[in-house]
Write an enzyme that holds these catalytic residues in place. Structure first.
Site, PDB file in Angstrom:
ATOM      1  CG  HIS A   1       2.091  -1.603 -15.231  1.00  0.00           C
ATOM      2  ND1 HIS A   1       1.660  -2.659 -14.824  1.00  0.00           N
ATOM      3  CD2 HIS A   1       2.975  -1.846 -16.094  1.00  0.00           C
ATOM      4  CE1 HIS A   1       2.638  -3.643 -15.352  1.00  0.00           C
ATOM      5  NE2 HIS A   1       3.624  -3.225 -16.227  1.00  0.00           N
TER       6      HIS A   1
ATOM      7  CG  ASN B   1      -3.393  -0.151 -12.676  1.00  0.00           C
ATOM      8  OD1 ASN B   1      -3.126  -0.461 -11.448  1.00  0.00           O
ATOM      9  ND2 ASN B   1      -2.639  -1.087 -13.732  1.00  0.00           N
TER      10      ASN B   1
ATOM     11  CD  GLU C   1       5.165   2.238  -8.908  1.00  0.00           C
ATOM     12  OE1 GLU C   1       4.191   2.219  -8.343  1.00  0.00           O
ATOM     13  OE2 GLU C   1       5.945   1.242  -9.080  1.00  0.00           O
TER      14      GLU C   1
ATOM     15  CG  LEU D   1     -10.948  -3.844 -11.575  1.00  0.00           C
ATOM     16  CD1 LEU D   1     -11.399  -2.178 -11.919  1.00  0.00           C
ATOM     17  CD2 LEU D   1     -11.862  -4.538 -10.403  1.00  0.00           C
TER      18      LEU D   1
ATOM     19  N   GLY E   1       0.750  -1.283   0.056  1.00  0.00           N
ATOM     20  CA  GLY E   1      -0.142   0.146  -0.059  1.00  0.00           C
ATOM     21  C   GLY E   1       0.949   1.335  -0.217  1.00  0.00           C
TER      22      GLY E   1
HETATM   23  C1  GRF Z   1       3.521  -0.932  -7.401  1.00  0.00           C
HETATM   24  O1  GRF Z   1       4.975  -1.249  -8.038  1.00  0.00           O
HETATM   25  C2  GRF Z   1       2.525  -0.722  -8.571  1.00  0.00           C
HETATM   26  O2  GRF Z   1       3.116  -0.061  -9.620  1.00  0.00           O
HETATM   27  C3  GRF Z   1       1.962  -2.097  -8.959  1.00  0.00           C
HETATM   28  O3  GRF Z   1       2.144  -2.770  -7.662  1.00  0.00           O
HETATM   29  C4  GRF Z   1       3.032  -2.254  -6.729  1.00  0.00           C
HETATM   30  C5  GRF Z   1       2.301  -1.826  -5.631  1.00  0.00           C
HETATM   31  O4  GRF Z   1       3.229  -1.360  -4.460  1.00  0.00           O
HETATM   32  N1  GRF Z   1       0.964  -2.004  -9.571  1.00  0.00           N
HETATM   33  P1  GRF Z   1       2.111  -0.801  -3.311  1.00  0.00           P
HETATM   34  O5  GRF Z   1       1.524  -1.705  -2.786  1.00  0.00           O
HETATM   35  O6  GRF Z   1       1.551   0.583  -3.666  1.00  0.00           O
HETATM   36  O7  GRF Z   1       3.608  -0.323  -2.423  1.00  0.00           O
END
Ligand code: GRF
Length: 193
Positions: free
Chosen positions: A102, A100, A167, A86, A13
């Site tokens: 990624h 999303n 991210e 989903l 998370g």
């Molecule tokens: C992240 O690398 C995201 O891009 C991918 O899953 C991972 C989730 O990490 N979809 P977190 O649970 O947000 O730390």
């Protein structure tokens, strides 16, 4: 009134926490209406409870999940390490209202273990992508991307950490764009205005 986010997660998370911090620090005008997981044991769900957010656990990826999101009056769904595809009914009911994140520069390396895929392929640049969710795998229109270098000494953990930092930055930015409504989707392209 602030728009309401529904966060879907399966794991640690950190993207959820980054979004919550953007809101708390006034960089994102939104509120987290509910944090939903398919896994009762997801560490991210425990953090959500500790911080006093409404939480729910469901294995549903379709009608029941969409009902739950509607009950919490969710405007925008943010997948944040949600490890399920989903179902079409949920996507249809939240068309262009599901994002999303990624960990690759899509369309390179969709699916699982994107960072390991990037290392195995030998690319020199990778990164992350925030996109709208459609019925395909990591395939909807792209809102934001950020690039990072792949260094010679990188292993999966090192590359993942470099990407994760980006991210955390671009997800909140992309959410702000969608909530502002200042964009349009033309085919595959998202045009901001
Ligand atoms: C992240 O690398 C995201 O891009 C991918 O899953 C991972 C989730 O990490 N979809 P977190 O649970 O947000 O730390």
């Amino acid at each position: 009134m602030s728009k309401r986010l529904g966060i879907l997660l399966s794991g640690r998370g950190s993207n959820f926490i980054a979004i919550a911090e953007s809101i708390a620090q006034g960089r994102l005008d939104a509120e987290i209406a509910v944090v939903i997981s398919n896994r009762a044991q997801a560490p991210g769900l425990a953090v959500a409870k500790e911080r006093g957010f409404a939480t729910a656990v469901t294995k549903s990826t379709g009608a029941e999940l969409a009902d739950l999101l509607e009950q919490h009056r969710v405007d925008l769904v943010c997948l944040a390490g949600y490890m399920r595809i989903l179902a079409p009914e949920c996507i249809a009911r939240y068309r262009h209202r599901i994002l999303n994140i990624h960990p690759s520069l899509l369309p390179a390396f969709p699916g699982l273990d994107a960072q390991a895929q990037a290392l195995a392929h030998g690319v020199k640049i990778s990164g992350c992508t925030v996109h709208f969710v459609d019925e395909g795998l990591d395939s909807g229109p792209i809102l934001r991307q950020a690039a990072v270098s792949v260094l010679d000494g990188d292993d999966e953990a090192a590359l993942s950490a470099r990407i994760l930092k980006e991210e955390h930055r671009i997800y909140s930015e992309a959410i702000a764009v969608v909530l502002s409504g200042r964009y349009r989707i033309e085919g595959r392209r998202v045009i901001e205005h």
